[in-house]
Write an enzyme that holds these catalytic residues in place. Structure first.
Site, short mmCIF file in Angstrom:
data_model
loop_
_atom_site.label_atom_id
_atom_site.label_comp_id
_atom_site.label_asym_id
_atom_site.label_seq_id
_atom_site.Cartn_x
_atom_site.Cartn_y
_atom_site.Cartn_z
N LYS A 114 -53.49 -13.77 19.54
CA LYS A 114 -53.81 -12.63 19.98
C LYS A 114 -54.96 -11.77 19.05
CE LYS A 114 -50.09 -10.47 20.38
NZ LYS A 114 -48.88 -9.46 20.45
N LYS A 126 -45.83 -12.58 11.15
CA LYS A 126 -44.83 -11.84 11.61
C LYS A 126 -43.80 -11.84 10.97
CE LYS A 126 -43.84 -9.77 15.69
NZ LYS A 126 -44.87 -9.23 16.50
N ASP A 166 -42.47 -3.28 15.43
CA ASP A 166 -42.13 -4.62 16.68
C ASP A 166 -40.84 -3.97 17.31
OD1 ASP A 166 -43.22 -6.95 18.11
OD2 ASP A 166 -41.06 -7.34 17.91
P1 NDP Z 1 -38.49 -1.27 21.12
O1 NDP Z 1 -37.82 -1.56 20.02
O2 NDP Z 1 -39.32 0.12 21.09
O3 NDP Z 1 -38.06 -1.36 22.56
C1 NDP Z 1 -37.48 -2.61 22.97
C2 NDP Z 1 -37.11 -2.47 24.28
O4 NDP Z 1 -36.74 -3.71 24.98
C3 NDP Z 1 -35.92 -1.64 24.54
O5 NDP Z 1 -35.53 -0.84 25.54
C4 NDP Z 1 -34.52 -2.64 24.25
O6 NDP Z 1 -33.32 -1.98 24.72
C5 NDP Z 1 -35.34 -3.59 24.92
N1 NDP Z 1 -34.66 -4.79 24.48
C6 NDP Z 1 -34.91 -5.21 23.49
N2 NDP Z 1 -34.40 -6.66 23.15
C7 NDP Z 1 -33.59 -6.97 24.42
C8 NDP Z 1 -33.16 -7.61 24.90
N3 NDP Z 1 -32.59 -8.89 24.12
N4 NDP Z 1 -32.65 -7.93 26.00
C9 NDP Z 1 -32.70 -6.75 26.80
N5 NDP Z 1 -33.35 -5.72 26.28
C10 NDP Z 1 -34.08 -5.65 25.25
O7 NDP Z 1 -39.63 -2.60 20.95
P2 NDP Z 1 -40.97 -2.50 21.71
O8 NDP Z 1 -41.19 -1.69 22.82
O9 NDP Z 1 -42.13 -2.12 20.37
O10 NDP Z 1 -41.28 -4.09 21.79
C11 NDP Z 1 -41.28 -4.36 23.21
C12 NDP Z 1 -41.82 -5.73 23.22
O11 NDP Z 1 -43.20 -5.55 23.21
C13 NDP Z 1 -41.58 -7.03 22.27
O12 NDP Z 1 -41.79 -8.11 22.87
C14 NDP Z 1 -42.67 -6.98 21.34
O13 NDP Z 1 -42.70 -7.94 20.37
C15 NDP Z 1 -43.79 -6.60 22.12
N6 NDP Z 1 -44.81 -6.00 21.39
C16 NDP Z 1 -44.92 -4.77 20.67
C17 NDP Z 1 -45.79 -4.07 20.14
C18 NDP Z 1 -45.94 -2.85 19.54
O14 NDP Z 1 -46.73 -2.18 19.06
N7 NDP Z 1 -44.62 -2.01 19.30
C19 NDP Z 1 -47.33 -4.90 20.29
C20 NDP Z 1 -47.33 -6.00 21.01
C21 NDP Z 1 -46.37 -6.36 21.78
P3 NDP Z 1 -32.33 -1.07 23.89
O15 NDP Z 1 -33.12 0.31 24.04
O16 NDP Z 1 -31.17 -0.98 24.64
O17 NDP Z 1 -32.29 -1.72 22.47
O1 2IT Z 2 -46.70 -7.97 18.61
C1 2IT Z 2 -47.45 -7.49 17.99
O2 2IT Z 2 -48.70 -7.54 18.38
C2 2IT Z 2 -46.94 -6.01 17.23
N1 2IT Z 2 -45.97 -5.86 17.41
C3 2IT Z 2 -48.00 -5.34 16.60
C4 2IT Z 2 -48.46 -5.81 15.26
C5 2IT Z 2 -49.54 -5.01 14.46
O3 2IT Z 2 -49.53 -5.33 13.42
O4 2IT Z 2 -49.59 -4.00 14.92
#
Ligand code: NDP
Ligand code: 2IT
Length: 451
Positions: A114, A126, A166
């Site tokens: 990525k 990570k 994350d």
């Molecule tokens: P958050 O913690 O902000 O939100 C996660 C969401 O997913 C929540 O609604 C949570 O539910 C739900 N969730 C988490 N685990 C589970 C599970 N096992 N089963 C069902 N629902 C689940 O995380 P992010 O939005 O930051 O991350 C979401 C995804 O995006 C992940 O895969 C992460 O790796 C990816 N990501 C994040 C980035 C970032 O900048 N934050 C960048 C790139 C990728 P609940 O509210 O009930 O906890």
């Molecule tokens: O999965 C991802 O790309 C992230 N959780 C963000 C990583 C970062 O360094 O901003």
């Protein structure tokens, strides 16, 4: 069998299962790059694949902290520094009870490619912990973050390894982690990204991943000659940082996102979801989505206990475009079939590896436009790198400037992987395109840097 033997057995069996997601991620890359390895023998001669699938190092440590009842709590912390051929190790921290070494290896491995695709000078890493922030007080989260950083600070630095957020790690956690790092080292430096704006964060980092997902999808649909998202029904899973900002950008461009999910259930609001209410529930009050129906009784809420076996109801809602933005393997082959039968034209992965291997191959064989996570959600880490650049030069960029650079980055990634796919005879396959383009960048740097 004694407790020790039972524990050893559990750990051993846990260990095999733990690596399943890592192998899933590795296998996909290996299948994509096989033709490249056949053609260019340099990669085999320099043992690139063997070197790439083994993290440079893994730190595992115990985090001991005191909860609000003065009871000692013990968690495990990790940092997986995977590859720094292109720049300092870079990647998020996940705080979730499911966290283990296998999950972090999968996430760190994906992060290498990525980060390479962004074209920016960042390597892959990570980390995280099995700590569950849910139901903890602010003070407990603060105490955990301090204890976690007490160990992590030894391994990171603005030119060494720069963690970010994350799942379970947002501005609040990054703030506490940064505060502790500052206290331990007496230095105010860009060692973490995703910081709140008023002490060194970048404007738009919060929105970047979700917005980037939509910018990528717009470019992909355009390149593939499909209709734009405007006026189209879209389904989104998740209700966290990525999902909420994907929903926000969809609404801004005139699309109609009708769903979101959390770990307890699914909301389907056919008139389009109420984003202000979602933000209040998930970002301010941190409560379950079930409460959405208190304000909107006409919306449907399905709790997890009522999901049909092996099927996620969110992927059974007819839509033009789907955006899985919650977690790994949340969309399986039955879900993929439901989307395909209902006429879904495009699927973009906002979460990391949300689709199972079989789901991905079904999308590809049915000519659904499919945007893999390592390309489509790269906007978050790209703006993280912009934050590093701003910190290093002690400057601040405007929201408009960051947004413009983000949009440009997502468009460039999309075009580059589409071209790569065409060059390698797999036109329209963005999975192979992303894997080949990302691999080439990292592998060529590794060769040039020697062993
Ligand atoms: P958050 O913690 O902000 O939100 C996660 C969401 O997913 C929540 O609604 C949570 O539910 C739900 N969730 C988490 N685990 C589970 C599970 N096992 N089963 C069902 N629902 C689940 O995380 P992010 O939005 O930051 O991350 C979401 C995804 O995006 C992940 O895969 C992460 O790796 C990816 N990501 C994040 C980035 C970032 O900048 N934050 C960048 C790139 C990728 P609940 O509210 O009930 O906890
Ligand atoms: O999965 C991802 O790309 C992230 N959780 C963000 C990583 C970062 O360094 O901003």
């Amino acid at each position: 069998m004694g407790i020790a033997e039972e524990e050893i057995k559990r750990l051993k069996s846990g260990n095999c299962a733990e690596n399943a997601v890592f192998f899933q991620a590795v296998e996909e890359v290996i299948y994509s790059i096989a033709p490249l390895l056949e053609k260019d023998h340099r990669y085999k001669r320099h043992a690139i694949l063997e070197r790439l699938v083994a993290p440079d190092r893994i730190f595992k440590f115990t985090v001991t902290w005191l909860d609000d009842n003065n009871i000692i709590q013990v968690n495990t912390g990790y940092r997986v520094q995977f590859n720094n051929a292109l720049g300092p190790y870079k990647g998020g921290l996940r705080f979730h009870p499911s966290v283990n070494e296998g999950i972090l290896k999968f996430l760190g491995f994906e992060q290498i490619f990525k980060n390479a695709l962004t074209g920016l000078p960042i390597g892959g890493a990570k980390g995280g912990s099995d700590f569950n922030p849910k139901g903890k007080s602010d003070f407990e989260v603060m105490k955990f973050c301090s204890a976690f950083m007490m160990e992590l600070h030894k391994y990171i630095g603005p030119r060494i390894d720069v963690p970010a957020g994350d799942i379970g790690v947002g501005g609040r956690e990054i703030g506490y982690l940064f505060g502790e790092y500052k206290k331990i080292t007496s230095s105010f430096e860009g060692v973490l990204t995703g910081k709140p704006f008023f002490f060194g964060g970048s404007l738009m980092r919060t929105e970047a991943t979700g917005y980037g997902v939509i910018y990528f999808t717009q470019t992909m649909l355009d390149l593939e000659g499909k209709e734009s998202l405007e006026g189209k029904i879209c389904t989104v899973s998740g209700a966290g940082n990525v999902a909420l900002h994907a929903i926000e950008k969809l609404q801004q461009i005139g699309a109609i996102p009708v769903s979101c999910t959390d770990s307890k259930g699914t909301i389907y609001d056919a008139r389009g979801v109420d984003l202000e209410l979602l933000k209040e529930l998930k970002l301010q009050r941190r409560v379950s989505l079930e409460e959405y129906t208190n304000t909107h009784p006409e919306a449907e809420y399905t709790p997890v206990e009522e999901y049909p076996e092996g099927v996620h109801p969110v992927w059974d809602i007819p839509c033009y475009a789907a955006f899985p933005c919650a977690t790994q393997n949340e969309l399986n082959d039955i879900d993929a079939q439901n989307l395909i039968v209902n006429g879904c034209v495009s699927v973009t992965e906002g979460a990391n590896m949300p689709s199972t291997t079989k789901a991905v191959s079904d999308f590809l064989s049915h000519k659904v436009c499919f945007a893999p996570a390592k390309a489509a959600n790269a906007g978050g880490v790209a703006v993280s790198e912009f934050e590093m650049a701003q910190n290093a030069s002690m400057s601040r960029w405007s929201f408009e400037k960051v947004d413009e650079k983000l949009k440009n980055t997502m468009q460039e990634i999309c075009k580059r992987i589409a071209l790569t796919a065409r060059d390698y005879g797999v036109e329209g396959n963005y999975v192979d395109g992303a894997n080949i383009a990302g691999f080439k960048k990292v592998a060529d740097a590794m060769i040039a840097e020697g062993i």
